[in-house]
Structure formats: structure tokens, C-alpha cells
Design a protein around this motif. Structure first.
Motif, PDB file in Angstrom:
ATOM      1  N   GLY A 190       0.785  -1.226   0.000  1.00  0.00           N
ATOM      2  CA  GLY A 190       0.000   0.000   0.000  1.00  0.00           C
ATOM      3  C   GLY A 190       0.817   1.277   0.000  1.00  0.00           C
ATOM      4  N   SER A 191       2.131   1.159   0.173  1.00  0.00           N
ATOM      5  CA  SER A 191       2.950   2.376   0.231  1.00  0.00           C
ATOM      6  C   SER A 191       3.128   2.985  -1.156  1.00  0.00           C
ATOM      7  N   ALA A 192       3.404   4.285  -1.179  1.00  0.00           N
ATOM      8  CA  ALA A 192       3.656   5.018  -2.422  1.00  0.00           C
ATOM      9  C   ALA A 192       5.166   5.077  -2.640  1.00  0.00           C
ATOM     10  N   ILE A 193       5.606   4.665  -3.818  1.00  0.00           N
ATOM     11  CA  ILE A 193       7.014   4.556  -4.153  1.00  0.00           C
ATOM     12  C   ILE A 193       7.283   5.353  -5.428  1.00  0.00           C
ATOM     13  N   GLU A 194       8.423   6.051  -5.469  1.00  0.00           N
ATOM     14  CA  GLU A 194       8.823   6.743  -6.689  1.00  0.00           C
ATOM     15  C   GLU A 194       9.215   5.719  -7.751  1.00  0.00           C
ATOM     16  N   ARG A 195       8.910   6.025  -8.992  1.00  0.00           N
ATOM     17  CA  ARG A 195       9.297   5.151 -10.099  1.00  0.00           C
ATOM     18  C   ARG A 195      10.814   5.227 -10.236  1.00  0.00           C
ATOM     19  N   GLY A 196      11.489   4.119 -10.121  1.00  0.00           N
ATOM     20  CA  GLY A 196      12.954   4.065 -10.165  1.00  0.00           C
ATOM     21  C   GLY A 196      13.429   2.869  -9.358  1.00  0.00           C
ATOM     22  N   SER A 197      14.592   2.997  -8.726  1.00  0.00           N
ATOM     23  CA  SER A 197      15.163   1.904  -7.944  1.00  0.00           C
ATOM     24  C   SER A 197      14.806   2.043  -6.479  1.00  0.00           C
ATOM     25  N   LEU A 198      14.656   0.896  -5.808  1.00  0.00           N
ATOM     26  CA  LEU A 198      14.388   0.923  -4.371  1.00  0.00           C
ATOM     27  C   LEU A 198      14.954  -0.338  -3.736  1.00  0.00           C
ATOM     28  N   LEU A 199      15.220  -0.251  -2.430  1.00  0.00           N
ATOM     29  CA  LEU A 199      15.695  -1.395  -1.671  1.00  0.00           C
ATOM     30  C   LEU A 199      14.494  -2.134  -1.107  1.00  0.00           C
ATOM     31  N   ALA A 200      14.400  -3.427  -1.414  1.00  0.00           N
ATOM     32  CA  ALA A 200      13.342  -4.275  -0.872  1.00  0.00           C
ATOM     33  C   ALA A 200      13.983  -5.209   0.153  1.00  0.00           C
ATOM     34  N   ARG A 201      13.238  -5.505   1.237  1.00  0.00           N
ATOM     35  CA  ARG A 201      13.732  -6.382   2.300  1.00  0.00           C
ATOM     36  C   ARG A 201      12.611  -7.264   2.807  1.00  0.00           C
ATOM     37  N   GLY A 202      13.013  -8.397   3.378  1.00  0.00           N
ATOM     38  CA  GLY A 202      12.039  -9.281   3.988  1.00  0.00           C
ATOM     39  C   GLY A 202      12.718 -10.530   4.508  1.00  0.00           C
ATOM     40  N   TRP A 203      11.945 -11.588   4.613  1.00  0.00           N
ATOM     41  CA  TRP A 203      12.460 -12.849   5.135  1.00  0.00           C
ATOM     42  C   TRP A 203      11.655 -13.997   4.563  1.00  0.00           C
ATOM     43  N   ALA A 204      12.243 -15.205   4.600  1.00  0.00           N
ATOM     44  CA  ALA A 204      11.567 -16.407   4.111  1.00  0.00           C
ATOM     45  C   ALA A 204      12.243 -17.632   4.717  1.00  0.00           C
ATOM     46  N   LEU A 205      11.440 -18.529   5.264  1.00  0.00           N
ATOM     47  CA  LEU A 205      11.947 -19.780   5.833  1.00  0.00           C
ATOM     48  C   LEU A 205      11.020 -20.925   5.460  1.00  0.00           C
ATOM     49  N   ASP A 206      11.619 -22.091   5.315  1.00  0.00           N
ATOM     50  CA  ASP A 206      10.862 -23.318   5.153  1.00  0.00           C
ATOM     51  C   ASP A 206      11.114 -24.159   6.400  1.00  0.00           C
ATOM     52  N   ALA A 207      10.436 -25.253   6.559  1.00  0.00           N
ATOM     53  CA  ALA A 207      10.576 -26.077   7.759  1.00  0.00           C
ATOM     54  C   ALA A 207      11.999 -26.571   7.973  1.00  0.00           C
ATOM     55  N   ASP A 208      12.753 -26.729   6.868  1.00  0.00           N
ATOM     56  CA  ASP A 208      14.133 -27.217   6.995  1.00  0.00           C
ATOM     57  C   ASP A 208      15.173 -26.110   6.862  1.00  0.00           C
TER      58      ASP A 208
END
Length: 124
Positions: A24-42
């Protein structure tokens, strides 16, 4: 501003989140840093990508898990290495919004799974 991370019950996998940019955030058209996380059971996934508008995929770099994620999933092998980041290029986005999808390839069987999806507003 304090962000609330999307956390699933500890026994439900795969688990992951696009933390930045926030849905839902407003972002300028261009480059941006994306971050997050992801795990599986193993543990962390073999490969991760962020797909923009079901067309443009960016390979994600491994990073440290956010502290609350590492604590919540402490029983998962290598849980401290479930974070990711990437530089996204939004110049090719058509229209005023973009959909981001977080995909991970399991180490066990090579299957690609979607863990999160969000929509952002893209300024002209």
C-alpha cells in the motif's frame, strides 16, 4: 514508524514476508531497496526471487533474519539466515500500481512456492 511483521504459526511453512516496501505504500518510479524474510521447515530457501507484476524477476540476496523472526522460528535450522534484500527497478512498471510476489525454491525438491504478495502505488 514501527512495522509489524507478518508471522505465521510456527508449524505452518513455508513462511515469508515482503517487509519493505510495505503493501500500500507510495514509491517513486525508479530503484528501491526491498527487504524481507523467508523460511521453510528445513531452513532458508535455496533461491529466492521477487517478481514485479508477474513479469520481471529479481534474484534476492541472502541476509540475516530480523530479530523477531529469528526468535519466533528458533527451532528451524539456520533460522538466523532467513532474511533477504534486493534492489528493484520499477522504471518498467506500467500503470499506477505494481504487484510484488515473493517466491522461494525449496532445497528439498526444487519446487517454487509463493510466500507473500503485496501491491504498492508507483508515482509517475
Amino acid at each position: 514508524m514501527r512495522r509489524t511483521r507478518k508471522l505465521v504459526p510456527v508449524d505452518e511453512f513455508p513462511a515469508g514476508s515482503i517487509d519493505e516496501p510495505a503493501s500500500g505504500s507510495a514509491i517513486e518510479r525508479g530503484s528501491l531497496l526491498a527487504r524481507g524474510w523467508a523460511l521453510d521447515a528445513d531452513g532458508p530457501f535455496g533461491s529466492l526471487m521477487l517478481v514485479v507484476d508477474d513479469r520481471h524477476a529479481t534474484q534476492l540476496r541472502p541476509a540475516s533474519s530480523p530479530l523477531e523472526v529469528a526468535m519466533r522460528y528458533s527451532e528451524v535450522p539456520n533460522h538466523k539466515h532467513g532474511g533477504w534484500d534486493a534492489i528493484l527497478d520499477l522504471r518498467g512498471v506500467e500503470g499506477p500500481t505494481a504487484t510484488l510476489a515473493l517466491l522461494g525454491r525449496r532445497r528439498t525438491d526444487g519446487e517454487w512456492l509463493e510466500m507473500d504478495r503485496s501491491e504498492i502505488r508507483v508515482a509517475p
